[in-house]
Design an enzyme around this catalytic site. Sequence first.
Site, PDB file in Angstrom:
ATOM      1  N   ARG A  90      -1.629  -5.907  -8.161  1.00 12.63           N
ATOM      2  CA  ARG A  90      -0.468  -6.780  -7.981  1.00 12.63           C
ATOM      3  C   ARG A  90      -0.391  -7.843  -9.065  1.00 12.63           C
ATOM      4  O   ARG A  90       0.688  -8.339  -9.380  1.00 12.63           O
ATOM      5  CB  ARG A  90      -0.539  -7.491  -6.614  1.00 12.63           C
ATOM      6  N   LYS A 109     -18.383  -5.832   8.979  1.00 12.87           N
ATOM      7  CA  LYS A 109     -17.153  -6.573   8.701  1.00 12.87           C
ATOM      8  C   LYS A 109     -16.296  -6.689   9.958  1.00 12.87           C
ATOM      9  O   LYS A 109     -16.205  -5.732  10.731  1.00 12.87           O
ATOM     10  CB  LYS A 109     -16.383  -5.855   7.580  1.00 12.87           C
ATOM     11  N   HIS A 135       0.840  -1.207   0.000  1.00 14.38           N
ATOM     12  CA  HIS A 135       0.000   0.000   0.000  1.00 14.38           C
ATOM     13  C   HIS A 135       0.872   1.253   0.000  1.00 14.38           C
ATOM     14  O   HIS A 135       0.600   2.220  -0.711  1.00 14.38           O
ATOM     15  CB  HIS A 135      -0.883   0.054   1.263  1.00 14.38           C
ATOM     16  N   SER A 165      -2.491  -7.773   3.063  1.00  9.50           N
ATOM     17  CA  SER A 165      -2.839  -7.627   4.480  1.00  9.50           C
ATOM     18  C   SER A 165      -3.163  -8.999   5.070  1.00  9.50           C
ATOM     19  O   SER A 165      -2.839  -9.274   6.232  1.00  9.50           O
ATOM     20  CB  SER A 165      -4.054  -6.705   4.641  1.00  9.50           C
TER      21      SER A 165
END
Length: 150
Positions: free
Chosen positions: A90, A41, A17, A128
């Site tokens: 990515r 979430k 990031h 992450s």
Amino acid sequence: MRIAVFPGSFDPLTKGHEEIVRKAVPLFDKIYVAIGENANKKYCFPIEKRLQWIRQAFADESKVEVVVYEGLTIDFCRKVGARFILRGLRNSMDFQYEKDIAEANRHLAPEVETIFLLSSPELAHVSSSLVRELYHHQGNYSEYVSFELK
Ligand code: PNS
């Protein structure tokens, strides 16, 4: 003013990031690193920590502001007058996923353009979720995160 929003969960912020934001700094006048909070979430790290770590990581970047938002990313963009959403890619799986979201956002807000920047190959495997996995099993995550998760 060229204002961009870099939205994400940042649970936690990774070097991947960070790289995307730093690559974007010369392109924009202001970049909001915007933590999208979804009440339904479950996150691994509390919002206060995620906010603190991101602020710490970009303390040297005067163009970067770190904020939390709820609701749609495009509504946040309109609120702050951003014409660009910034996302990192990515690999081709990211592209397939991000393309659909970018199209949905374009339908919702045609005036907001999504800009993609590519990760460096060295960081293309960083996520992450990988960092969370290492953290849970007391693995060494220092290669992927520029601060200590505590
Ligand atoms: O880091 P992530 O988990 O990929 O980030 C997800 C985030 C916050 C960017 C995404 O969940 C999001 O945009 N949430 C807000 C809701 C929204 O605008 N969705 C896209 C259009 S339906």
